[in-house]
Structure formats: C-alpha cells, structure tokens
Design a protein around this motif. Structure first.
Motif, mmCIF file in Angstrom:
data_model
loop_
_atom_site.group_PDB
_atom_site.id
_atom_site.type_symbol
_atom_site.label_atom_id
_atom_site.label_comp_id
_atom_site.label_asym_id
_atom_site.label_seq_id
_atom_site.Cartn_x
_atom_site.Cartn_y
_atom_site.Cartn_z
ATOM 1 N N GLN A 206 0.828 -1.209 0.000
ATOM 2 C CA GLN A 206 0.000 0.000 0.000
ATOM 3 C C GLN A 206 0.863 1.260 0.000
ATOM 4 O O GLN A 206 0.641 2.180 -0.786
ATOM 5 C CB GLN A 206 -0.915 -0.005 1.226
ATOM 6 N N GLN B 59 2.864 1.731 -3.254
ATOM 7 C CA GLN B 59 2.041 2.291 -4.332
ATOM 8 C C GLN B 59 1.754 3.771 -4.112
ATOM 9 O O GLN B 59 1.739 4.565 -5.054
ATOM 10 C CB GLN B 59 0.727 1.510 -4.428
ATOM 11 N N LEU B 60 1.546 4.153 -2.858
ATOM 12 C CA LEU B 60 1.230 5.536 -2.537
ATOM 13 C C LEU B 60 2.376 6.475 -2.922
ATOM 14 O O LEU B 60 2.147 7.601 -3.369
ATOM 15 C CB LEU B 60 0.931 5.669 -1.040
ATOM 16 N N TYR B 61 3.612 5.983 -2.755
ATOM 17 C CA TYR B 61 4.780 6.815 -3.051
ATOM 18 C C TYR B 61 5.542 6.295 -4.274
ATOM 19 O O TYR B 61 6.743 6.469 -4.391
ATOM 20 C CB TYR B 61 5.699 6.881 -1.832
ATOM 21 N N ASN C 74 10.305 4.147 -3.561
ATOM 22 C CA ASN C 74 9.159 3.441 -3.017
ATOM 23 C C ASN C 74 9.500 1.992 -2.667
ATOM 24 O O ASN C 74 8.967 1.430 -1.721
ATOM 25 C CB ASN C 74 7.968 3.495 -3.985
ATOM 26 N N ASN D 219 -2.337 7.958 8.825
ATOM 27 C CA ASN D 219 -1.615 8.819 7.882
ATOM 28 C C ASN D 219 -1.966 10.281 8.174
ATOM 29 O O ASN D 219 -3.137 10.654 8.165
ATOM 30 C CB ASN D 219 -2.004 8.492 6.434
#
Length: 203
Positions: A53, A56-58, A144, A165
């Motif tokens: 997760q 993928q976010l970064y 990442n 977050n």
C-alpha cells in the motif's frame, strides 16, 4: 482481525486531532509560518498489506525517510515514519537557512522530525494517561521499493496494524511531509481498552 468500533474511531480521531494541533503549532513556531492540517486517515489493516500500500502511494518518488520506534505504558508501541520529498527538503533548507549539504540536511530533518514525532506522540500519550520512550531514529533516502522493504521488516513481526496517515503542509512555502504511524495488533488491543475507558468517563 481486530477492528475499531465507530465510537472508538471517533474518540481516537479526537485525540489525534489534539496531538496534531500541538505538533503543528510547534512546527509553525519553528518555521515562523502557518501549518495546514488535513483530516488524518485511520484504518486497521493486515500488516502484510502495508508495504504494498505504501509502496504504491509513493510510487516513482524519491523520499527522505526518518523512522523511529516508540513504546509506552499499557502496551502502547509502534513505529512513526516521516516522509519528505526532495523538493520539500530543499524548500525547508531555504526557509531555515541551511546550506545544501548532506550533514546539514540530516541535522535539519532530525530537528523537524523531533518536533513532529515527539510532540505529536507525547501529546497523544498524555491524553491516554501514558508516556513514551523512543528508539534512535533511522534516516535514509529511499525510493518506493526501499520504503516497502522498511515497512516489510515491521510487517514480518505483526499480523494486523493500526495505520494512521497525517499530512502536514506549510501554507507559505512548498513544503509538506507525511507522518505514518503503524501500531501492531497487540498494542491496538491495549489502545482499545484505553479508548473505552475514556468513552466511559465522558459517557
């Protein structure tokens, strides 16, 4: 998988909002400007999902990561990670008058991270009637994939985790950073008990 009830999530949201406000106020004083806060994202996840997760976010971003473990009374423990993108790091150095050198950058980010991590977590712990101690912070430049690997080292030890977050943005400058808290399932159970006690006191 242990889950937060709606009442527990609302109570935790309020405690986090107070701690966020304290941390952002300290950062604003340090930078002599305003800090914008967004509503934090709170979710219980399978620990094995966290590396994918966050990776993928970064995705396709080069970040500066500062990661620090914490532990306190009543079983509360976890890992706090602060992520700065390179543009924000350079902007922050300009704001504070640092030279663009690795040693100065590391010192600068350590100072900012100490403000955000300890002010936030100590504020959260006080509301829970606890106190915290901290491990030595780990600093590294990462893509990442590196972030995924760092989180994966934690995930190997945990089955589930509470993930929080938090996004901090300085309004007058192009500086922002993300704080990600990961609290393992065993500590989540302790946290739920403390939240229930707070709800009972104010019920």
């Amino acid at each position: 998988m242990a889950m937060l009830s709606a009442e527990q999530q609302d109570a935790l949201q309020e405690l986090i909002n107070v701690a966020m406000g304290q941390a952002s106020n300290q950062l604003a004083r340090h930078l002599n400007t305003l800090v914008h806060l967004q509503v934090p994202a709170i979710q219980v996840i399978r620990a094995s999902e966290a590396p994918v997760q966050l990776g993928q976010l970064y995705a396709d971003k080069t970040m500066h990561l500062i990661s620090q473990g914490f532990i306190g009374g009543a079983g509360i423990q976890g890992e706090a990670m602060l992520l700065y993108n390179l543009d924000s790091t350079q902007q922050l150095a300009t704001i504070l008058g640092y030279q663009h050198q690795d040693a100065n950058e590391a010192e600068m980010l350590s100072d900012i991270s100490a403000i955000l991590t300890t002010t936030f977590l100590n504020g959260l712990a006080r509301q829970l009637g606890s106190s915290l101690s901290y491990s030595a912070p780990l600093q590294l430049h990462c893509h990442n994939s590196d972030l995924s690997e760092q989180v994966n080292q934690l995930a190997k030890r945990w089955k589930v985790a509470l993930q929080v977050n938090i996004h901090y943005q300085v309004t007058d400058y192009a500086f922002q950073c993300d704080m990600i808290l990961l609290i393992p399932g065993t500590a989540l159970l302790a946290l739920q008990q403390q939240l229930d006690a707070i709800l009972q006191d104010y019920g």
